[in-house]
Every structure is written in structure tokens, then in C-alpha cells.
Scaffold this active site. Structure first.
Site, PDB file in Angstrom:
ATOM      1  N   LYS A   1     -11.075  40.488  98.337  1.00  0.00           N
ATOM      2  CA  LYS A   1     -11.303  41.708  99.122  1.00  0.00           C
ATOM      3  C   LYS A   1     -10.322  42.783  98.700  1.00  0.00           C
ATOM      4  O   LYS A   1      -9.132  42.500  98.517  1.00  0.00           O
ATOM      5  CB  LYS A   1     -11.061  41.370 100.600  1.00  0.00           C
ATOM      6  CG  LYS A   1     -11.749  42.290 101.575  1.00  0.00           C
ATOM      7  CD  LYS A   1     -13.210  41.925 101.726  1.00  0.00           C
ATOM      8  CE  LYS A   1     -13.818  42.458 103.012  1.00  0.00           C
ATOM      9  NZ  LYS A   1     -15.254  42.105 103.060  1.00  0.00           N
TER      10      LYS A   1
ATOM     11  N   THR B   1     -15.057  36.709 102.284  1.00  0.00           N
ATOM     12  CA  THR B   1     -14.045  37.754 102.072  1.00  0.00           C
ATOM     13  C   THR B   1     -13.753  38.483 103.387  1.00  0.00           C
ATOM     14  O   THR B   1     -12.665  39.014 103.584  1.00  0.00           O
ATOM     15  CB  THR B   1     -14.457  38.753 100.975  1.00  0.00           C
ATOM     16  OG1 THR B   1     -15.602  39.472 101.403  1.00  0.00           O
ATOM     17  CG2 THR B   1     -14.738  38.052  99.664  1.00  0.00           C
TER      18      THR B   1
ATOM     19  N   PHE C   1      11.485  69.588  71.855  1.00  0.00           N
ATOM     20  CA  PHE C   1      10.737  68.640  71.021  1.00  0.00           C
ATOM     21  C   PHE C   1      10.619  69.263  69.642  1.00  0.00           C
ATOM     22  O   PHE C   1       9.826  70.184  69.426  1.00  0.00           O
ATOM     23  CB  PHE C   1       9.356  68.338  71.628  1.00  0.00           C
ATOM     24  CG  PHE C   1       8.601  67.284  70.853  1.00  0.00           C
ATOM     25  CD1 PHE C   1       9.100  65.989  70.736  1.00  0.00           C
ATOM     26  CD2 PHE C   1       7.394  67.583  70.225  1.00  0.00           C
ATOM     27  CE1 PHE C   1       8.416  65.013  70.020  1.00  0.00           C
ATOM     28  CE2 PHE C   1       6.705  66.612  69.504  1.00  0.00           C
ATOM     29  CZ  PHE C   1       7.222  65.330  69.410  1.00  0.00           C
TER      30      PHE C   1
ATOM     31  N   ARG D   1      11.379  73.622  76.392  1.00  0.00           N
ATOM     32  CA  ARG D   1      10.013  73.594  76.940  1.00  0.00           C
ATOM     33  C   ARG D   1      10.036  73.212  78.420  1.00  0.00           C
ATOM     34  O   ARG D   1      10.912  72.461  78.856  1.00  0.00           O
ATOM     35  CB  ARG D   1       9.135  72.612  76.150  1.00  0.00           C
ATOM     36  CG  ARG D   1       9.632  71.175  76.152  1.00  0.00           C
ATOM     37  CD  ARG D   1       8.667  70.245  75.405  1.00  0.00           C
ATOM     38  NE  ARG D   1       9.185  68.882  75.362  1.00  0.00           N
ATOM     39  CZ  ARG D   1       8.483  67.836  74.970  1.00  0.00           C
ATOM     40  NH1 ARG D   1       7.234  67.986  74.561  1.00  0.00           N
ATOM     41  NH2 ARG D   1       9.018  66.636  74.974  1.00  0.00           N
TER      42      ARG D   1
ATOM     43  N   ILE E   1      10.076  62.758  75.402  1.00  0.00           N
ATOM     44  CA  ILE E   1       9.849  61.887  76.563  1.00  0.00           C
ATOM     45  C   ILE E   1      10.289  60.466  76.208  1.00  0.00           C
ATOM     46  O   ILE E   1      10.821  59.737  77.051  1.00  0.00           O
ATOM     47  CB  ILE E   1       8.360  61.917  76.983  1.00  0.00           C
ATOM     48  CG1 ILE E   1       7.963  63.338  77.385  1.00  0.00           C
ATOM     49  CG2 ILE E   1       8.101  60.955  78.129  1.00  0.00           C
ATOM     50  CD1 ILE E   1       6.471  63.526  77.607  1.00  0.00           C
ATOM     51  N   GLN E   2      10.079  60.060  74.941  1.00  0.00           N
ATOM     52  CA  GLN E   2      10.480  58.717  74.508  1.00  0.00           C
ATOM     53  C   GLN E   2      11.959  58.459  74.832  1.00  0.00           C
ATOM     54  O   GLN E   2      12.315  57.431  75.398  1.00  0.00           O
ATOM     55  CB  GLN E   2      10.264  58.566  72.989  1.00  0.00           C
ATOM     56  CG  GLN E   2       8.822  58.399  72.558  1.00  0.00           C
ATOM     57  CD  GLN E   2       8.097  59.699  72.255  1.00  0.00           C
ATOM     58  OE1 GLN E   2       8.384  60.742  72.831  1.00  0.00           O
ATOM     59  NE2 GLN E   2       7.138  59.639  71.353  1.00  0.00           N
TER      60      GLN E   2
ATOM     61  N   ASN F   1       2.369  63.096  79.119  1.00  0.00           N
ATOM     62  CA  ASN F   1       2.942  64.410  78.825  1.00  0.00           C
ATOM     63  C   ASN F   1       2.048  65.525  79.376  1.00  0.00           C
ATOM     64  O   ASN F   1       0.933  65.714  78.900  1.00  0.00           O
ATOM     65  CB  ASN F   1       3.104  64.542  77.309  1.00  0.00           C
ATOM     66  CG  ASN F   1       3.787  65.830  76.910  1.00  0.00           C
ATOM     67  OD1 ASN F   1       4.077  66.678  77.751  1.00  0.00           O
ATOM     68  ND2 ASN F   1       4.048  65.988  75.623  1.00  0.00           N
TER      69      ASN F   1
HETATM   70  O1  LIG Z   1       8.057  64.155  74.157  1.00  0.00           O
HETATM   71  C1  LIG Z   1       7.122  64.207  73.354  1.00  0.00           C
HETATM   72  N1  LIG Z   1       6.871  63.151  72.540  1.00  0.00           N
HETATM   73  C2  LIG Z   1       5.847  63.135  71.618  1.00  0.00           C
HETATM   74  O2  LIG Z   1       5.647  62.139  70.896  1.00  0.00           O
HETATM   75  C3  LIG Z   1       5.053  64.302  71.547  1.00  0.00           C
HETATM   76  N2  LIG Z   1       3.991  64.653  70.782  1.00  0.00           N
HETATM   77  C4  LIG Z   1       3.618  65.900  71.125  1.00  0.00           C
HETATM   78  O3  LIG Z   1       2.634  66.535  70.635  1.00  0.00           O
HETATM   79  N3  LIG Z   1       4.433  66.376  72.121  1.00  0.00           N
HETATM   80  C5  LIG Z   1       5.337  65.404  72.385  1.00  0.00           C
HETATM   81  N4  LIG Z   1       6.361  65.325  73.289  1.00  0.00           N
END
Ligand SMILES: O=c1[nH]c(=O)c2[nH]c(=O)[nH]c2[nH]1
Length: 319
Positions: A14, A73, A185, A202, A250-251, A277
Site C-alpha cells: 500500500k 492491503t 564555472f 554565476r 557543483i561537483q 543544475n
Molecule cells: O557546476 C557545473 N558542473 C558542470 O559539469 C557543468 N556543466 C555545465 O554546462 N555547467 C556546469 N556546472
């Protein structure tokens, strides 16, 4: 996914079992520098629960229409609701393991249970103090929140006949954070496919889901052990690290968040990120002289990242 010994998938259950429990045991947790969160009154302890069962003995319910061992259920839903009333603990993980263990005890032919719960967040509200001076939190009126929320999921099977939690995962999902300045970036591969300009400042908007596992599940189920990790502190660490650092991607940002979380919580075995992103599209750029900019929603398709970390990452990072 629940499977039989043969490898065949078999389950039923459920979903969307909404349980609004009031006056559960209050939660109290150890404070961390990044967060004001030290617990929850649990006046409203509410969840949306999904509950599924599996068993070798249920095969004939699918292949022969034999319902003799089928717990309806609808009965599962009633079981979940009734035992939510009996739960004496203060965590989502504890609630799920309590209900599922009780269910497997009640129905010995069930081999395995897989269940999850989204906490339905209600926020406290301030009201004028009866003394006439200042504000205080209402103990009665709450506001439903549609922001990020905590969840937990787990799978139980039997060991020597007794139900045991085999795997678990806790999470906070739907975090949406914007940092208006201080993210870049650049330096990425530039070739005949590249149209994206390098960015040195950015407006980085990210959607983030964070998942974690404990070394000892008991720390999640029983907050009295003093090692419970609340989603609210994970959330607060995340925006602190975002605030503190100038992120090149971001990575790297999520890696730094992961290091901080693993440092704060040695009781966690693993942390996992899924990020998205949503960097705002620039319409009117800011300048050194004038920080005002105008941005709009980015267009699809959206980029994403996934990353898993363990306590080993703290050693290799030398922190
Ligand atoms: O932080 C980011 N990582 C990426 O791998 C990526 N690729 C992208 O086009 N923008 C971004 N920004």
C-alpha cells in the site's frame, strides 16, 4: 525491490498511507555549529508511508489466484495506522522499523518487507505572548511546509526467523538553494562542441537530494543513543558550506558538503548526493559598479551530478 530466491520479483503493498500522529515523544539531538536545530517537539509526527511485502509463499497468489495467505492491503493500511499510535520513539526510522517488525511478527509467512516514509513537515508559528511582551511559539497551531523534507526507507528480512533491518537509507530531498554571487564555472573542456561561456560569477541555483546510511542502524531508530542525525542539521550544513565557499563547480561543492557532514557525524557510513543544475539565466548582467542583475529560469535540458562518499574520504582528503 523485493525478490524471491529464484530472482523473480514479487511484492504487493500500500502506498500513500498518511499517518498524522500527534504528541509523539519529543526528539532531542546534539547541537552542531552550523545549525540552530536541537530537536522537535513532535507534537505533529506525520508521514506518508509506502509498505510492501514479499514471500515465497505468495507465489500462488499470483499464479493460481490463491488468496489464502494474502493480507489485504486495506488491512496493511489499518495495521500501519493502529501501530503508529503505539510507537513510543521519536524518529521516522524508528517508526518504520517498529511497524514492520510488528507486521512480520504478526504474519510469520511474510519473508520480507520494504517500506519508506516521507515526513510531512509542519512548522511552528509565533503568536503574541499572553503576557503582552514579545512572541512565543504556539503549541497548538502549525503551518504545513512544502519545502524540503526528510524521508527514510528500509528493507527487512528474516534471520533465524526473526525480522532484521537488512538495508536502510535516510534522506532529505527537494532542497533548492540559490547563491546569488560567489560561484564560478570555468576551465572546462573547450572544443568544437562548446558554446557555454566561462563564468566567473554565476547565480548558482541547485536542486539537491542527500541520502545517508548509518554504520549502526540502531543510532537511527533510537534517538536515546544520542547519535541521531536529523535531516534539518544535514540541510543546515549544506547551506553553510554553500555560503562559505567560492565554488568552481557543483561537483566540488557537493564534495565539500559531504566532507563536512562526515566530519560532524562519524556515526554515518555513507553519504550520497544527487544534484541538479538550475543556474539562473542572465538577462541583465551585474557589474563591479552595479551589483543589480536580472535573471530568469533556465531552459531544459538540465545537468545533474551524483556522488557517494564514505568516512574513507576524510582520510584521503587529509582533514
Ligand atoms: O557546476 C557545473 N558542473 C558542470 O559539469 C557543468 N556543466 C555545465 O554546462 N555547467 C556546469 N556546472
Amino acid at each position: 525491490m523485493l525478490k524471491l530466491r529464484s530472482g523473480r520479483t514479487l511484492y504487493y503493498g500500500k502506498g500513500d498511507v498518511l499517518t498524522y500522529r500527534t504528541y509523539a515523544k519529543p526528539l532531542s539531538v546534539t547541537a552542531i555549529p552550523e545549525s540552530a536545530y536541537i530537536g522537535d517537539s513532535n507534537v505533529i509526527f506525520s508521514h506518508n508511508i509506502t509498505f510492501a511485502v514479499s514471500s515465497e509463499q505468495l507465489l500462488t497468489s499470483f499464479t493460481e489466484g490463491d488468496n489464502s495467505l494474502v493480507v489485504a492491503t486495506d488491512s496493511m493500511k489499518n495495521f500501519i495506522l493502529r501501530h503508529t499510535a503505539d510507537y513510543e520513539g521519536s524518529t521516522t526510522e524508528g517508526l518504520l522499523s517498529f511497524i514492520s517488525t510488528k507486521f512480520m511478527d504478526r504474519y510469520p509467512h511474510i519473508d520480507a518487507v520494504e517500506l519508506s516514509a516521507d515526513r510531512i513537515p509542519f512548522q511552528t508559528l509565533e503568536v503574541a505572548s499572553p503576557s503582552g511582551v514579545g512572541l512565543e511559539q504556539s503549541p497548538l497551531v502549525y503551518r504545513r511546509s512544502h519545502n524540503d523534507h526528510a524521508s527514510a526507507s528500509m528493507k527487512l528480512n528474516r534471520k533465524d526467523g526473526a525480522p532484521v533491518v537488512d538495508t536502510h537509507e535516510c534522506s532529505i530531498t527537494d532542497l533548492q538553494l540559490i547563491k546569488v554571487s560567489g560561484s564560478s564555472f570555468y576551465g572546462f573542456v573547450r572544443d568544437e562542441y562548446t558554446t557555454l561561456p566561462e563564468s566567473f560569477d554565476r547565480p548558482l541555483f541547485i536542486f539537491l537530494d542527500i541520502y545517508w546510511k548509518y554504520d549502526q542502524f540502531g543510532d537511527a531508530a533510537d534517538a536515546d543513543q544520542g547519535r541521531y542525525v536529523p535531516a534539518e542539521q544535514i540541510r543546515d550544513i549544506t547551506h553553510n558550506v554553500f555560503h562559505e565557499m567560492k565554488s568552481p563547480s557543483i561537483q566540488f561543492l557537493i564534495y565539500q558538503v559531504g566532507l563536512r557532514i562526515l566530519t560532524r557525524f562519524p556515526q554515518l557510513l555513507e553519504i550520497r548526493f544527487e544534484s541538479n543544475n538550475r543556474t539562473w539565466e542572465t538577462i541583465v548582467d551585474n557589474t563591479e559598479a552595479d551589483p543589480a542583475g536580472v535573471y530568469t529560469e533556465p531552459r531544459p535540458p538540465f545537468g545533474f551530478q551524483g556522488f557517494t562518499m564514505t568516512q574513507e574520504d576524510l582520510i584521503t582528503d587529509g582533514e
